[in-house]
Motif scaffolding. Structure first.
Motif, short mmCIF file in Angstrom:
data_model
loop_
_atom_site.label_atom_id
_atom_site.label_comp_id
_atom_site.label_asym_id
_atom_site.label_seq_id
_atom_site.Cartn_x
_atom_site.Cartn_y
_atom_site.Cartn_z
N GLY A 73 0.82 -1.21 0.00
CA GLY A 73 0.00 0.00 0.00
C GLY A 73 0.85 1.25 0.00
N ALA A 74 1.85 1.28 0.87
CA ALA A 74 2.72 2.46 0.96
C ALA A 74 3.46 2.70 -0.35
CB ALA A 74 3.70 2.30 2.11
N SER A 75 3.90 1.61 -1.00
CA SER A 75 4.61 1.79 -2.28
C SER A 75 3.68 2.29 -3.39
CB SER A 75 5.32 0.50 -2.69
OG SER A 75 4.39 -0.48 -3.07
N ALA A 76 2.36 2.12 -3.19
CA ALA A 76 1.38 2.64 -4.15
C ALA A 76 0.89 4.04 -3.75
CB ALA A 76 0.20 1.68 -4.26
N GLY A 77 1.52 4.62 -2.73
CA GLY A 77 1.14 5.96 -2.29
C GLY A 77 -0.04 5.99 -1.35
N ILE A 78 -0.33 4.88 -0.70
CA ILE A 78 -1.48 4.78 0.21
C ILE A 78 -0.96 4.63 1.63
CG2 ILE A 78 -3.45 3.32 0.86
CD1 ILE A 78 -3.54 2.49 -2.16
N ASP A 79 -1.53 5.40 2.56
CA ASP A 79 -1.21 5.22 3.98
C ASP A 79 -2.04 4.03 4.46
OD1 ASP A 79 -1.26 5.21 6.78
OD2 ASP A 79 -1.07 7.39 6.89
N PRO A 80 -1.41 2.86 4.66
CA PRO A 80 -2.18 1.66 4.97
C PRO A 80 -2.89 1.72 6.32
CG PRO A 80 0.16 1.23 5.18
CD PRO A 80 0.02 2.60 4.60
N ASP A 81 -2.28 2.39 7.29
CA ASP A 81 -2.92 2.47 8.61
C ASP A 81 -4.17 3.34 8.56
OD1 ASP A 81 -0.78 0.92 9.39
OD2 ASP A 81 0.28 2.56 10.40
N GLU A 82 -4.07 4.43 7.83
CA GLU A 82 -5.23 5.30 7.64
C GLU A 82 -6.33 4.57 6.86
OE1 GLU A 82 -5.98 9.08 4.88
OE2 GLU A 82 -4.52 9.47 6.48
N ALA A 83 -5.92 3.82 5.84
CA ALA A 83 -6.88 3.09 5.02
C ALA A 83 -7.61 2.02 5.82
CB ALA A 83 -6.16 2.46 3.82
N ALA A 84 -6.92 1.39 6.77
CA ALA A 84 -7.53 0.32 7.57
C ALA A 84 -8.33 0.85 8.75
CB ALA A 84 -6.45 -0.63 8.07
N ALA A 85 -8.07 2.08 9.16
CA ALA A 85 -8.66 2.62 10.39
C ALA A 85 -10.18 2.56 10.41
CB ALA A 85 -8.19 4.06 10.61
N SER A 86 -10.82 2.81 9.28
CA SER A 86 -12.28 2.85 9.26
C SER A 86 -12.91 1.47 9.44
CB SER A 86 -12.79 3.51 7.99
OG SER A 86 -12.41 2.75 6.86
N TYR A 87 -12.11 0.41 9.31
CA TYR A 87 -12.66 -0.95 9.44
C TYR A 87 -12.47 -1.52 10.84
CZ TYR A 87 -12.68 -0.38 4.45
OH TYR A 87 -12.92 0.11 3.20
#
Length: 158
Positions: A73-87
């Motif tokens: 995720g990070a290598s694709a420019g995505i903050d993985p922790d932020e992306a998972a937080a809502s779940y």
């Protein structure tokens, strides 16, 4: 006749991850944390040392696969922790309502929960393009719990 291409101004730039990609990374990261926790909790209830150790190994592998999903995720420019937080907490009510009475029920509960999450995440991953899709598919596909649960449950039938 010349052709002109127009782009949707609301669409993110090609180097910027889409909201869908962020959601998919979040679901995969979240699902791997759920697997790690479930396997560790189940290990504490295992009736035999070999089953306990197998589940603890699977928990460690789920943590490693979560880290790989975060890296992808990070290598694709995505903050993985932020992306998972809502779940976070998404399965809380299911856990509160379903209390397994024995080892077999515990295995079935985990099998269903992880299977549903993995199948859902896999269907979403399949809609992504490129390397992120392939990498996340490998993360999801690395789980051995189904074979373990099947072997345990079949052993109970013998």
């Amino acid at each position: 006749m010349t052709s002109t291409t127009t782009t949707d101004p609301a669409a993110p730039a090609s180097s910027e991850p889409t909201p869908f990609a962020r959601s998919v990374v979040g679901i995969v990261v979240f699902s791997r944390t759920i697997a790690a926790v479930r396997y560790a909790e189940d290990a504490g209830k295992a009736p035999r040392l070999d089953a306990r150790l197998a589940l603890l190994r699977m928990s460690a592998e789920a943590v490693a696969s979560c880290e790989e999903a975060r890296r992808l995720g990070a290598s694709a420019g995505i903050d993985p922790d932020e992306a998972a937080a809502s779940y976070m907490g998404a399965l809380g009510e299911v856990d509160e309502r379903l209390h397994p009475l024995d080892w077999s029920e515990r295995l079935v509960k985990t099998y269903i929960a992880i299977g549903l999450l993995s199948d859902f995440a896999g269907a979403l991953v399949d809609e992504l393009d490129g390397g992120l899709s392939a990498g996340l598919r490998a993360v999801i596909g690395a789980d051995d719990f189904g074979a373990f649960a099947s072997s345990e449950l079949m052993g109970d039938l013998d």
